[in-house]
Each structure stands twice: as structure tokens, then as C-alpha cells.
Motif scaffolding. Structure first.
Motif, PDB file in Angstrom:
ATOM      1  N   ARG A 245       2.288   1.905  -3.595  1.00  0.00           N
ATOM      2  CA  ARG A 245       0.625   1.845  -4.421  1.00  0.00           C
ATOM      3  C   ARG A 245       0.601   3.501  -4.120  1.00  0.00           C
ATOM      4  O   ARG A 245       0.599   4.433  -5.123  1.00  0.00           O
ATOM      5  CB  ARG A 245      -0.091   1.567  -4.555  1.00  0.00           C
ATOM      6  CG  ARG A 245       0.478  -0.342  -5.430  1.00  0.00           C
ATOM      7  CD  ARG A 245      -1.012  -0.337  -4.454  1.00  0.00           C
ATOM      8  NE  ARG A 245      -1.193  -2.699  -5.405  1.00  0.00           N
ATOM      9  CZ  ARG A 245      -2.164  -2.801  -5.031  1.00  0.00           C
ATOM     10  NH1 ARG A 245      -2.899  -2.845  -4.165  1.00  0.00           N
ATOM     11  NH2 ARG A 245      -2.461  -3.964  -5.637  1.00  0.00           N
ATOM     12  N   TRP A 246       0.668   4.151  -2.972  1.00  0.00           N
ATOM     13  CA  TRP A 246       0.860   5.607  -2.697  1.00  0.00           C
ATOM     14  C   TRP A 246       1.749   6.458  -3.222  1.00  0.00           C
ATOM     15  O   TRP A 246       1.026   7.500  -3.897  1.00  0.00           O
ATOM     16  CB  TRP A 246       0.336   5.509  -1.435  1.00  0.00           C
ATOM     17  CG  TRP A 246      -1.145   5.779  -0.719  1.00  0.00           C
ATOM     18  CD1 TRP A 246      -1.817   4.218  -0.267  1.00  0.00           C
ATOM     19  CD2 TRP A 246      -1.991   6.759  -1.446  1.00  0.00           C
ATOM     20  NE1 TRP A 246      -3.091   4.595  -0.140  1.00  0.00           N
ATOM     21  CE2 TRP A 246      -3.241   5.566  -0.735  1.00  0.00           C
ATOM     22  CE3 TRP A 246      -2.333   7.531  -1.954  1.00  0.00           C
ATOM     23  CZ2 TRP A 246      -4.755   6.367  -0.516  1.00  0.00           C
ATOM     24  CZ3 TRP A 246      -3.733   8.150  -1.584  1.00  0.00           C
ATOM     25  CH2 TRP A 246      -4.880   7.596  -0.775  1.00  0.00           C
TER      26      TRP A 246
ATOM     27  N   THR B  76       0.728  -1.090  -0.145  1.00  0.00           N
ATOM     28  CA  THR B  76      -0.058  -0.149  -0.195  1.00  0.00           C
ATOM     29  C   THR B  76       0.865   1.071  -0.115  1.00  0.00           C
ATOM     30  O   THR B  76       0.600   2.105  -0.502  1.00  0.00           O
ATOM     31  CB  THR B  76      -0.902  -0.500   1.036  1.00  0.00           C
ATOM     32  OG1 THR B  76      -1.465  -1.061   1.110  1.00  0.00           O
ATOM     33  CG2 THR B  76      -1.843   1.024   0.833  1.00  0.00           C
ATOM     34  N   ARG B  77       2.053   1.469   1.138  1.00  0.00           N
ATOM     35  CA  ARG B  77       2.699   2.576   0.482  1.00  0.00           C
ATOM     36  C   ARG B  77       3.356   2.641  -0.472  1.00  0.00           C
ATOM     37  O   ARG B  77       3.113   3.806  -1.295  1.00  0.00           O
ATOM     38  CB  ARG B  77       3.775   1.978   2.219  1.00  0.00           C
ATOM     39  CG  ARG B  77       3.530   2.013   3.740  1.00  0.00           C
ATOM     40  CD  ARG B  77       4.773   2.722   4.642  1.00  0.00           C
ATOM     41  NE  ARG B  77       5.538   0.986   3.765  1.00  0.00           N
ATOM     42  CZ  ARG B  77       5.973   0.456   4.798  1.00  0.00           C
ATOM     43  NH1 ARG B  77       4.945   0.160   5.186  1.00  0.00           N
ATOM     44  NH2 ARG B  77       6.969  -0.512   4.343  1.00  0.00           N
TER      45      ARG B  77
END
Length: 367
Positions: free
Chosen positions: A41-42, A38-39
Motif C-alpha cells: 500500500r505504501w 502495508t508495504r
């Protein structure tokens, strides 16, 4: 039963996977915990947003400072005529020159009134979309870092910026050619017929944006001929070629239905046999400076530096560069924007080369 705060046995079906190990239901994750995926992707989304914003800024800054050039007048006038704008239908025949894909996209903005700068904004947005499309292409070829850096290089490349600030067919054509290249990469990696057909369909759309992009079919052929590892089934090729022909057939069929076949043929003959408008040295004198000499040096240097690691990826990008360069160098008619499809593979090779330079671990992109 365990007391609060003590270790709790994990019941089957109660754990869910994440990079840091199992998390038990009823217990919140540690403070500040965020999955690594997730990190990343952000971080990628934020970087792409910044690159896209920069690309839009440099393409839109004082976009109306100068009036239309002759090509812009023709394409904008055709779009207005296609929309039935009464002020332009008698002045700009619809079926006079190129295929009308971009003009059809632009025409809803020009149904009435005078042709303004709206068309330039449309091309600028298309230019930004091309910059963003470079990221998944680069990520597929070399990874996220190369994809992001290549997108940044194209975002500020003067050659691409200049052309995508004008109502020209080359900016939309390069967006479609970039998507064609992406589909071809997916086909090489997956060896699936669907991606082979997608490549043909996207190439057909690219040719509908501007017919000179037919030279990219030569790039595809050169790559397949030079890359034995790519499966080229005869039956699949027999399906792909008709798919390409069917998509591009929209141009001659629409001309014939509208009674404009003679105009189209006359224009083609004129283009093939018109007198040279520039010397043979034109591209060598103008395009390297517009792309960036340092970028070209980096791309060439990276190919030499990593020559033992070069493979089908480099063969593909070099084929995408070499065929248009040779064709338009030999073709007597030369235009500044004709080599624009070369900008994307040059940016990718330049980004790859720059990321070959060793950097300290603390400065590397996470993941």
C-alpha cells in the motif's frame, strides 16, 4: 513458567494473524518487520503521488504562456455570467450552448473582476484527478501494475495534457466518463443493482459536463449486447434508464425555468446541420500522433498477442473506443478534443500489452 528468552506457550486469544505467522503478545515483532500488505500500500501510494506530481507538472508548466482561444473565452465567460459577474452577464448568455456543470464548478472563482488563468488551473487539477482515477480502474481490470502504468501513460500523453491545459469541457467530461467506466466494471464483477444505478448516474453527470458524451451510452449498450455473461435484468434496466434521464434532465429543466429553451434548441439544430469544418481524414492525421503512435501499436499488438485470453474486459474497452470513433468520424463537425474519452481505454490496453512482455523476476513489482 518459562524463562525469559525461551519458547512461550501461546494462550488462545493471544495471537494475531499476519503474513509471517502468529505474533505473541508481549513480544515485539522482529526488527524491520512490516506486513507485506502495508508495504504494498505504501509503495502504491508513493507511486501514485509521483505520477500525480508529474501529471500536474506537465499540465501547469507555463500554463499562461498563451491567451484564451475562442472556446475558452465562451466557457470562462459563461462561468462568470453564471456567478453574476457584472462585467460578463450582458456578454455571455448562460443558456446558450452546452450544459453548465463545469461552468457551475468554475463560477465561484469568477464572481468579480476579470477572468484570469484560474480556470485553466481548475482543469489541470481535474486532469490530474483523471490520471489518478485510472489506477483503481486498471487495478480492477488487470491488477495494480497495469493500473499504475496506465496512469503514468495518461499522465504524459500529449493528447490528454494539451486538452487539460485549457478551459474546455472535455477534460472534466473525461474524468466523469472514467468514473462511469469504473462503476460499470464494478457492476460486471459484482452483478449488484447499486453499481448498475451508479453507472447510469455517472453517465448522466458525464452528459451534463458535455452533451456529446451521450455517445458513451452506445458504448455501454454495445458492451452489454456483446457480453452474454453480464446479467441484464429487465426490471433493473427499467430503473436504470429513468435514473439516467433524471440526472441529465437538470439541463433542459434549468433551461426551461430560465427561459432559454429556444436558445438551446437553436444551438442544437445549428450543431446538427452545420457544414463540415474538417476533412474525413482529420482524426487519422491528428489524434494518433497526439496519443502516441507507439502506444497505439502496443495496444493493438497486445490485443493480438493475447487474443486467446481476451474476454469481457477487452470487449468493454474496445466498445468504449469504437463507438465514439465511429460516431465522430461520421459526424461532419470535428474537433481535436472530441475523441478524448478514448484516451483512457487506450492507456489501459497499452499498459496491459507492455506488461505482457516477460521481465526478470528481480525487476518485477513486489506482490
Amino acid at each position: 513458567m518459562s524463562q525469559p528468552g525461551t519458547a512461550t506457550a501461546v494462550v488462545p486469544g493471544q495471537r494475531r494473524n499476519h503474513p509471517d505467522g502468529p505474533v505473541r503478545r508481549g513480544f515485539p515483532p522482529p526488527a524491520g518487520w512490516l506486513p507485506a500488505l502495508t508495504r504494498r500500500r505504501w509503495a502504491v501510494a508513493a507511486a501514485l503521488a509521483a505520477i500525480g506530481g508529474l501529471a500536474l507538472l506537465v499540465r501547469s508548466w507555463q500554463i499562461d504562456l498563451f491567451g484564451f482561444n475562442s472556446d475558452e473565452v465562451v466557457y470562462a465567460g459563461q462561468a462568470a455570467s453564471l456567478a453574476g459577474n457584472p462585467g460578463y452577464t450582458d456578454l455571455f448568455p448562460v443558456f446558450r450552448a452546452h450544459p453548465m456543470l463545469f461552468q457551475a464548478v468554475l463560477s465561484p472563482l469568477l464572481r468579480s473582476g476579470e477572468v484570469g488563468m484560474g480556470g485553466r488551473w481548475v482543469v489541470a487539477v481535474i486532469g490530474v484527478l483523471t490520471v489518478l482515477a485510472v489506477y483503481p480502474l486498471g487495478a480492477r481490470l488487470y491488477g495494480r501494475r497495469v493500473g499504475l502504468l496506465a496512469a503514468l501513460l495518461l499522465a504524459v500523453m500529449p493528447y490528454h495534457v494539451i486538452v487539460t491545459r485549457q478551459i474546455l469541457l472535455d477534460g472534466p467530461m473525461v474524468l466523469l466518463s472514467t468514473l462511469t467506466l469504473y462503476c460499470l466494471v464494478r457492476y460486471v464483477q459484482r452483478q449488484e443493482l447499486a453499481w448498475y444505478l451508479a453507472t447510469a448516474g455517472m453517465l448522466g453527470l458525464t452528459m451534463l459536463a458535455k452533451e456529446t458524451s451521450v455517445v458513451l451510452a452506445g458504448s455501454v449498450y454495445a458492451f452489454l449486447a456483446l457480453t452474454p455473461r453480464v446479467r441484464r435484468p429487465v426490471r433493473a434496466s427499467l430503473l436504470v434508464l429513468p435514473a439516467l434521464a433524471v440526472v441529465f434532465a437538470a439541463h433542459p429543466v434549468s433551461q426551461a425555468l430560465a427561459g432559454g429553451s429556444n436558445s438551446g434548441r437553436n444551438y442544437l439544430v445549428w450543431q446538427l446541420f452545420r457544414r463540415p469544418n474538417h476533412p474525413m481524414s482529420f482524426y487519422l492525421e491528428t489524434v494518433p500522433a497526439a496519443m502516441g503512435v507507439l502506444l497505439l501499436v502496443a495496444a493493438a499488438g497486445g490485443l493480438w498477442w493475447a487474443r486467446r485470453r481476451n474476454g469481457w474486459r477487452e470487449t468493454l474497452l474496445l466498445s468504449w473506443i469504437a463507438v465514439p470513433v465511429v460516431f465522430f468520424e461520421l459526424w461532419p463537425v470535428k474537433g481535436f478534443q472530441y475523441l478524448l474519452p478514448v484516451a483512457v481505454p487506450v492507456a489501459l490496453l497499452g499498459a496491459r500489452a507492455l506488461l505482457l512482455v516477460p521481465v526478470p523476476a528481480r525487476l518485477r513489482w513486489p506482490g
